[in-house]
Design an enzyme around this catalytic site. Structure first.
Site, short mmCIF file in Angstrom:
data_model
loop_
_atom_site.label_atom_id
_atom_site.label_comp_id
_atom_site.label_asym_id
_atom_site.label_seq_id
_atom_site.Cartn_x
_atom_site.Cartn_y
_atom_site.Cartn_z
N CYS A 2 -47.34 97.57 70.71
CA CYS A 2 -48.72 98.04 70.83
C CYS A 2 -49.76 97.29 70.00
O CYS A 2 -49.45 96.46 69.15
CB CYS A 2 -48.82 99.52 70.50
SG CYS A 2 -47.56 100.54 71.30
N ILE A 47 -41.51 101.21 74.26
CA ILE A 47 -40.19 100.94 73.70
C ILE A 47 -39.35 102.21 73.63
O ILE A 47 -38.19 102.23 74.03
CB ILE A 47 -40.31 100.34 72.28
CG1 ILE A 47 -41.19 99.08 72.28
CG2 ILE A 47 -38.93 100.05 71.70
CD1 ILE A 47 -40.61 97.90 73.01
N LEU A 48 -39.94 103.29 73.11
CA LEU A 48 -39.27 104.59 73.04
C LEU A 48 -39.98 105.57 73.97
O LEU A 48 -41.20 105.66 73.96
CB LEU A 48 -39.28 105.14 71.61
CG LEU A 48 -38.54 104.33 70.55
CD1 LEU A 48 -38.71 104.98 69.18
CD2 LEU A 48 -37.06 104.19 70.88
N ASN A 70 -49.10 101.62 66.04
CA ASN A 70 -48.43 100.38 66.45
C ASN A 70 -47.21 100.20 65.57
O ASN A 70 -47.33 100.15 64.34
CB ASN A 70 -49.38 99.19 66.27
CG ASN A 70 -48.67 97.85 66.31
OD1 ASN A 70 -47.69 97.68 67.03
ND2 ASN A 70 -49.14 96.90 65.52
N GLY A 71 -46.02 100.12 66.16
CA GLY A 71 -44.82 99.88 65.37
C GLY A 71 -43.64 100.72 65.81
O GLY A 71 -43.61 101.24 66.93
N GLU A 72 -42.66 100.83 64.94
CA GLU A 72 -41.47 101.64 65.18
C GLU A 72 -41.08 102.34 63.88
O GLU A 72 -41.08 101.72 62.82
CB GLU A 72 -40.29 100.77 65.64
CG GLU A 72 -40.53 99.96 66.90
CD GLU A 72 -40.66 100.81 68.16
OE1 GLU A 72 -40.26 102.00 68.13
OE2 GLU A 72 -41.17 100.27 69.16
N ASP A 92 -41.56 108.12 68.64
CA ASP A 92 -41.87 108.28 67.23
C ASP A 92 -43.35 108.58 66.97
O ASP A 92 -43.70 109.12 65.91
CB ASP A 92 -41.43 107.05 66.43
CG ASP A 92 -41.81 105.73 67.09
OD1 ASP A 92 -42.46 105.75 68.15
OD2 ASP A 92 -41.43 104.67 66.56
N ILE A 283 -33.62 77.66 69.70
CA ILE A 283 -34.47 76.53 70.07
C ILE A 283 -33.64 75.25 70.08
O ILE A 283 -32.83 75.00 69.18
CB ILE A 283 -35.62 76.37 69.05
CG1 ILE A 283 -36.69 77.45 69.27
CG2 ILE A 283 -36.26 75.00 69.11
CD1 ILE A 283 -37.58 77.22 70.48
N GLY A 363 -34.00 87.42 61.55
CA GLY A 363 -33.56 87.38 60.16
C GLY A 363 -34.65 87.18 59.15
O GLY A 363 -34.37 86.91 57.98
#
Length: 623
Positions: A2, A47-48, A70-72, A92, A283, A363
């Site tokens: 978002c 997403i959820l 915006n986020g999780e 969430d 890549i 990572g």
């Protein structure tokens, strides 16, 4: 997921134009909420709970609270158990809405996730705006006498009548570091929300804004003395739990797999947890390097890890159209960050989106928490500066300048000695610098050269104001968490993923994992000349040793070769013709930089690339 924005203003604007600046971040749905002089905007990446129950702005049942988010939040299902409420969705966003309704701003201390959010309390006429603990999700603020605006991206502000005055100190930062630390952006009146902060304001009087720090990466801690075996076992559990939490999704999830330690370990752990064959992305940049600049392609190692773990490896060919790619990169970054590594992330996100993968896990953060950069390794030589007489240091510095920067070893020696006569704090800060303050002032117009401060002062103040210092490596990692990580790595990671509507998650910045990393003694992070020592010991449970202990390579591009060849003509042309650059810089001094770089007397490729990128930003955001 978002994009969010909000404005408190009586000025006219077009809702659809504001939303259009966020559409790439959330192509699945968009909406707005208007109440008197306040308007909240949202574009959704689902997403959820993919149903319309997850659409935003989301309004509470009693019509008193409205949220854009915006986020999780990875622990949101656990948090629901604390809330006496019958939920309509499994997303969430709804958890956050009612958690805030129950306990107020303290709800931020309960969250394990990545977020930028705003919640409006209609009964009190109050708006709370917050950014996550580490700055994974971007958030910007603009304020003048007529308007108060916030957004996930700076380009949203261009839809309003804002003051576009340039912040010269910020421009100096971008040339010196390739990014700008702290609140500053290229616009004088546009500021970044600092990570771990929230703002509280009354929408009737947005000038009276209260800023509260709810989390600080440099807060007081007590180091814990673990045995090596205890530390390995605990760290293993923390990383596994972090990966488990971040697999939460109602859409397909993919993984970055560069072949380096951090992404390979995340993939190996996820592979054990998941019952599906993982989709991984890497890549192929072998043609870019050809053993240039002390780099080599990671593709060999990425293939080796994918074969070892039996995961699908999707290979993106890095065939850059340098100038076009840089322009697109700058537009989506919102800031003139001169690091072509961003392009690789964007290209991977593009392929992931084509394969219907909306979430990528990477990572990022492993180097910043556990000491994985070359500058961390250089700290072992710090006693050299403390015990060697100054006249010898000055002689070595003089000799190194004569030798020049014609190969990677000489460049590192010069970097190592550039602050040999400075304080320890300034030497630690100096590892982030690509350009000396003296040369910075030389290339700026006189009126600006007199205004700017040494960009290193930002980091020196962080260190001098920190009352809870432990050792020099800990100092460096705090600077990573307050500068390089949020303002460079996380900014481009988010923006390049979201440019194609792909969310990028970062398990190493799980809240519990970060807190554990902080209490670990530095001797477990860097030991016997080995960076990320304890992380590598954990990785031995999951990966072959030749992957774990391979030489570190860069996730970037052959910038030095570009500046001397591919971009040479464009660089000179830009310096000669750009009206924007000529207002700030002295053309003849910029040309001297090109000459000194070409003959190998100084290593100025990255600052020169920064000049190109700043010009691109000015074209996008000023014209």
């Amino acid at each position: 997921m978002c994009g969010i924005a909000g404005v408190i203003t009586k000025n006219k604007f077009k809702v659809e134009d504001v939303l259009s600046t966020l559409n790439h971040r959330g192509p699945d749905n968009s909406g707005f909420y208007k109440y008197k002089n306040l308007t909240l905007f949202h574009s959704r990446l689902s997403i959820l709970d993919l149903s319309e129950n997850g659409n935003q702005p989301m309004i509470s049942e009693d019509n008193k609270f409205i949220i854009v988010f915006n986020g999780e939040i990875y622990n949101h299902l656990d948090l629901r158990k604390k809330i006496n409420h019958k939920f309509k969705s499994t997303c969430d966003t709804e958890t956050l809405l009612y958690l805030y309704q129950d306990i107020g701003p303290d709800f931020l201390n309960e969250l394990n996730g990545i977020f930028s959010l705003a919640i409006f309390d209609k009964t009190k006429n109050e708006l709370i705006i917050a950014r996550d603990h580490f700055g994974v999700k971007p958030l910007y603020l603009y304020q003048d006498e007529n308007s108060f605006i916030f957004s996930s991206e700076i380009k949203t502000f261009l839809e309003f009548d804002i003051d576009r005055s340039i912040d010269i100190q910020s421009i100096s930062n971008y040339i010196t570091f390739l990014w700008s630390p702290g609140e500053s952006t290229p616009f004088k009146n546009v500021k970044k929300f600092l990570p771990g902060n929230y703002y509280n304001l009354n929408v009737n009087n947005p000038d009276e804004i209260e800023c509260v720090k709810y989390f600080d990466t440099a807060s007081k801690i007590n180091k814990v003395t673990y045995s090596e075996e205890e530390a390995i076992d605990l760290l293993d559990k923390k990383i596994v739990n972090a990966v488990k939490r971040q697999l939460l999704s109602d859409v397909p999830v993919g993984f970055f797999l560069s072949g380096g330690l951090d992404s390979s370990l995340i993939v190996a752990i996820a592979n054990k947890i998941s019952d599906k064959k993982l989709e991984c992305f890497t890549i192929n940049d072998a043609h870019s390097y050809n053993n240039l600049e002390d780099f080599q392609s990671d593709l060999y190692y990425a293939k080796k890890v994918s074969n070892y773990l039996d995961v699908n490896l999707n290979i993106v060919n890095a065939e850059e159209n340098i100038l076009d790619d840089l322009d697109k990169m700058v537009w989506f970054l919102d800031e003139p960050q001169a690091d072509p590594a961003c392009i690789h992330v964007r290209n991977i996100a593009e392929l992931a989106k084509k394969k219907n993968i909306k979430v990528l896990i990477g990572g990022t953060g492993g180097d910043d928490l556990f000491s994985g950069y070359r500058r961390h390794r250089a700290l072992i030589y710090e006693p050299f500066f403390m015990y060697v007489p100054k006249f010898i240091l000055n002689s070595l510095k003089y000799i190194s300048k004569i030798i020049g920067n014609k190969n990677p070893k000489f460049r590192r020696i010069n970097k190592f000695l550039q602050f040999s006569d400075a304080t320890q704090d300034k030497r630690v800060s100096g590892y982030f610098s690509w350009l000396s303050f003296d040369m910075l002032k030389k290339i700026m117009k006189d009126e600006y050269a007199d205004q700017i401060q040494d960009p290193l002062n930002y980091f020196n103040k962080i260190l001098s104001n920190n009352n809870y210092r432990h050792d020099i490596l800990d100092d460096m990692l705090i600077l990573e968490s307050k500068g390089f990580l949020p303002d460079h790595n996380l900014n481009y990671t988010d923006k390049m993923g979201m440019s194609h509507g792909v969310e990028i998650r970062v398990p190493f910045l799980d809240q519990e994992l970060f807190e554990f990393s902080r209490v670990l003694e530095s001797s477990l992070k860097f030991k016997d000349g080995e960076t990320k020592y304890i992380l590598k010991k954990v990785a031995e449970k999951y990966l072959p040793k030749d992957i774990i202990y391979r030489p570190k390579t860069g996730f970037g591009s052959p910038v030095r070769n570009w500046i001397k060849k591919d971009l040479k003509i464009k660089l000179i042309e830009t310096i000669n013709t750009s009206n924007n650059l000529s207002k700030i810089f002295k053309k003849n001094e910029l040309k001297k930089m090109i000459h000194l770089n070409n003959i190998g007397e100084l290593d100025l490729s990255y600052p020169l690339l920064s000049i190109l990128v700043i010009d691109s930003w000015m074209k996008h955001f000023l014209e």
